[in-house]
Design a protein around this motif. Structure first.
Motif, PDB file in Angstrom:
ATOM      1  N   VAL A  20      38.849 -35.909  -7.436  1.00  0.00           N
ATOM      2  CA  VAL A  20      39.431 -34.715  -8.054  1.00  0.00           C
ATOM      3  C   VAL A  20      38.598 -33.511  -7.614  1.00  0.00           C
ATOM      4  O   VAL A  20      37.396 -33.429  -7.893  1.00  0.00           O
ATOM      5  N   THR A  21      39.248 -32.590  -6.927  1.00  0.00           N
ATOM      6  CA  THR A  21      38.572 -31.442  -6.327  1.00  0.00           C
ATOM      7  C   THR A  21      39.106 -30.146  -6.935  1.00  0.00           C
ATOM      8  O   THR A  21      40.301 -29.859  -6.857  1.00  0.00           O
ATOM      9  N   VAL A  22      38.214 -29.364  -7.515  1.00  0.00           N
ATOM     10  CA  VAL A  22      38.577 -28.075  -8.102  1.00  0.00           C
ATOM     11  C   VAL A  22      38.158 -26.969  -7.135  1.00  0.00           C
ATOM     12  O   VAL A  22      37.009 -26.933  -6.684  1.00  0.00           O
ATOM     13  N   ILE A  23      39.095 -26.078  -6.828  1.00  0.00           N
ATOM     14  CA  ILE A  23      38.830 -24.980  -5.900  1.00  0.00           C
ATOM     15  C   ILE A  23      39.217 -23.669  -6.558  1.00  0.00           C
ATOM     16  O   ILE A  23      40.364 -23.484  -6.967  1.00  0.00           O
ATOM     17  N   THR A  24      38.271 -22.751  -6.659  1.00  0.00           N
ATOM     18  CA  THR A  24      38.573 -21.431  -7.205  1.00  0.00           C
ATOM     19  C   THR A  24      38.910 -20.477  -6.059  1.00  0.00           C
ATOM     20  O   THR A  24      38.585 -20.726  -4.901  1.00  0.00           O
TER      21      THR A  24
ATOM     22  N   GLY B 280      40.430 -36.672 -16.370  1.00  0.00           N
ATOM     23  CA  GLY B 280      39.305 -37.373 -16.964  1.00  0.00           C
ATOM     24  C   GLY B 280      37.998 -37.206 -16.206  1.00  0.00           C
ATOM     25  O   GLY B 280      36.961 -37.750 -16.633  1.00  0.00           O
ATOM     26  N   LYS B 281      38.020 -36.478 -15.118  1.00  0.00           N
ATOM     27  CA  LYS B 281      36.806 -36.298 -14.323  1.00  0.00           C
ATOM     28  C   LYS B 281      36.991 -35.131 -13.373  1.00  0.00           C
ATOM     29  O   LYS B 281      38.111 -34.656 -13.143  1.00  0.00           O
ATOM     30  N   ILE B 282      35.885 -34.648 -12.815  1.00  0.00           N
ATOM     31  CA  ILE B 282      35.891 -33.699 -11.696  1.00  0.00           C
ATOM     32  C   ILE B 282      34.811 -34.168 -10.732  1.00  0.00           C
ATOM     33  O   ILE B 282      33.641 -34.280 -11.103  1.00  0.00           O
ATOM     34  N   ASP B 283      35.200 -34.467  -9.506  1.00  0.00           N
ATOM     35  CA  ASP B 283      34.256 -34.989  -8.524  1.00  0.00           C
ATOM     36  C   ASP B 283      33.648 -33.896  -7.649  1.00  0.00           C
ATOM     37  O   ASP B 283      32.479 -33.975  -7.267  1.00  0.00           O
ATOM     38  N   ILE B 284      34.469 -32.903  -7.313  1.00  0.00           N
ATOM     39  CA  ILE B 284      34.061 -31.874  -6.360  1.00  0.00           C
ATOM     40  C   ILE B 284      34.443 -30.507  -6.908  1.00  0.00           C
ATOM     41  O   ILE B 284      35.560 -30.321  -7.429  1.00  0.00           O
TER      42      ILE B 284
ATOM     43  N   PRO C 167      28.640 -30.762 -16.914  1.00  0.00           N
ATOM     44  CA  PRO C 167      28.606 -31.829 -17.916  1.00  0.00           C
ATOM     45  C   PRO C 167      29.622 -32.943 -17.651  1.00  0.00           C
ATOM     46  O   PRO C 167      29.350 -34.117 -17.941  1.00  0.00           O
ATOM     47  N   ILE C 168      30.765 -32.577 -17.095  1.00  0.00           N
ATOM     48  CA  ILE C 168      31.781 -33.586 -16.759  1.00  0.00           C
ATOM     49  C   ILE C 168      31.275 -34.467 -15.626  1.00  0.00           C
ATOM     50  O   ILE C 168      31.455 -35.696 -15.642  1.00  0.00           O
ATOM     51  N   MET C 169      30.654 -33.848 -14.633  1.00  0.00           N
ATOM     52  CA  MET C 169      30.088 -34.621 -13.524  1.00  0.00           C
ATOM     53  C   MET C 169      28.960 -35.524 -13.994  1.00  0.00           C
ATOM     54  O   MET C 169      28.825 -36.666 -13.532  1.00  0.00           O
ATOM     55  N   LYS C 170      28.136 -35.038 -14.907  1.00  0.00           N
ATOM     56  CA  LYS C 170      27.014 -35.835 -15.403  1.00  0.00           C
ATOM     57  C   LYS C 170      27.501 -37.096 -16.110  1.00  0.00           C
ATOM     58  O   LYS C 170      26.817 -38.131 -16.068  1.00  0.00           O
ATOM     59  N   GLU C 171      28.663 -37.038 -16.720  1.00  0.00           N
ATOM     60  CA  GLU C 171      29.218 -38.225 -17.379  1.00  0.00           C
ATOM     61  C   GLU C 171      29.435 -39.368 -16.382  1.00  0.00           C
ATOM     62  O   GLU C 171      29.323 -40.540 -16.735  1.00  0.00           O
TER      63      GLU C 171
ATOM     64  N   TYR D 166      19.995 -30.726 -10.863  1.00  0.00           N
ATOM     65  CA  TYR D 166      21.072 -31.694 -11.064  1.00  0.00           C
ATOM     66  C   TYR D 166      21.175 -32.791 -10.014  1.00  0.00           C
ATOM     67  O   TYR D 166      21.952 -33.736 -10.204  1.00  0.00           O
ATOM     68  N   THR D 167      20.412 -32.701  -8.931  1.00  0.00           N
ATOM     69  CA  THR D 167      20.499 -33.769  -7.936  1.00  0.00           C
ATOM     70  C   THR D 167      20.088 -35.111  -8.535  1.00  0.00           C
ATOM     71  O   THR D 167      20.604 -36.165  -8.147  1.00  0.00           O
ATOM     72  N   GLN D 168      19.191 -35.092  -9.510  1.00  0.00           N
ATOM     73  CA  GLN D 168      18.772 -36.332 -10.167  1.00  0.00           C
ATOM     74  C   GLN D 168      19.923 -37.024 -10.898  1.00  0.00           C
ATOM     75  O   GLN D 168      19.851 -38.223 -11.198  1.00  0.00           O
ATOM     76  N   PHE D 169      20.991 -36.284 -11.168  1.00  0.00           N
ATOM     77  CA  PHE D 169      22.171 -36.849 -11.830  1.00  0.00           C
ATOM     78  C   PHE D 169      23.277 -37.189 -10.830  1.00  0.00           C
ATOM     79  O   PHE D 169      24.420 -37.408 -11.231  1.00  0.00           O
TER      80      PHE D 169
END
Length: 258
Positions: free
Chosen positions: A10-14, A85-89, A130-134, A180-183
């Motif tokens: 799932v890719t979000v682009i602004t 349910g998620k955002i990957d990119i 926060p969604i990515m961290k999940e 955030y790279t650690q996540f």
């Protein structure tokens, strides 16, 4: 492994209603991604979504969003999470090229540049991270500019708000990467040179004199063409770039090296 296989991502682009953002949406969809295209102009988003969906590869979902308004961003991101349910990119592409100098610009003009070019990334990332961290996974790509690192060459195109805010994008990118790279969330930036787009069409490209000057200063002897930013974006978003974080890539035909 097909590094550019984005099936089920799932890719979000602004800033996706036109120009480089729309081109990136087409590229991600061509490689199988579910693309969420965001901008203020819903009609243009709907037209782009219809075009992408008609090709039958990755699917597009249009969401109206003003990145300079935190409530608008929160509502837009909530709608994506509810649907997928998620955002990957996340491709933070929305931006404006405010011209002028510290001597000439009003507070309103400074605020507009800051609100779109910097706060837009802050707001989007605030609700997407926060969604990515999940999922312990994410790819964030921020669009900066070569003007983050270099002032305009002598072309009378002084753009102090643009210089400042795009430099801030690089600083923010590095800070986010450190956090955030650690996540499993990488954050990188792309610094385009001059590209043909809706944002530049009515300003930089309108005189033959300007283009002659630009082409003489750029080793490639031309501005960037549509589609030439897609591969760098896809690389930072790919599985192969999982160990690349906090970096910026200049895509400028060599303009910055001379």
């Amino acid at each position: 492994m097909n590094l550019f296989d984005f099936k089920d991502r799932v890719t979000v682009i602004t800033g996706a209603s036109s120009g480089l953002g729309a081109d990136a949406a087409r590229a991600f969809a061509e490689h199988g991604a579910d693309v969420v295209i965001m901008a203020r102009r819903k009609e243009k988003l709907d037209t782009l979504a219809e075009e992408i969906n008609a090709k039958g590869k990755g699917k597009a979902f249009a969401v109206q969003c003003d990145v300079s308004n935190e409530e608008s961003v929160k509502n837009a991101v909530d709608s994506v999470k509810e649907r997928y349910g998620k955002i990957d990119i996340l491709l933070n592409n929305a931006g404006i090229a405010t011209g002028g100098t510290i001597e000439t610009l009003s507070d309103e003009e400074w605020d507009k540049a800051i609100n779109v070019n910097l706060k837009g990334i802050i707001y989007m990332s605030k609700y997407v991270v926060p969604i990515m961290k999940e999922k312990n996974y994410g790819r964030i790509i921020n669009i900066a500019s070569i003007n983050a690192l270099f002032a305009d060459k002598p072309m009378a195109l002084w753009r102090h708000p643009y210089n400042m805010t795009k430099a801030g994008v690089i600083g923010l990118t590095r800070g986010m990467a450190a956090s955030y790279t650690q996540f499993g969330i990488t954050t990188n930036a792309i610094c385009p040179g001059l590209f043909e787009s809706e944002m530049t069409a009515n300003t930089l490209f309108k005189t033959e004199e300007f283009m002659k000057m630009y082409n003489g200063l750029c080793p490639a002897s031309r501005p960037g063409s549509r589609g030439e930013l897609n591969a760098p974006i896809l690389f930072f978003a790919s599985e192969g770039a999982g160990y690349v974080s906090g970096q910026y890539l200049l895509v400028d035909g060599g303009f910055s090296i001379v």
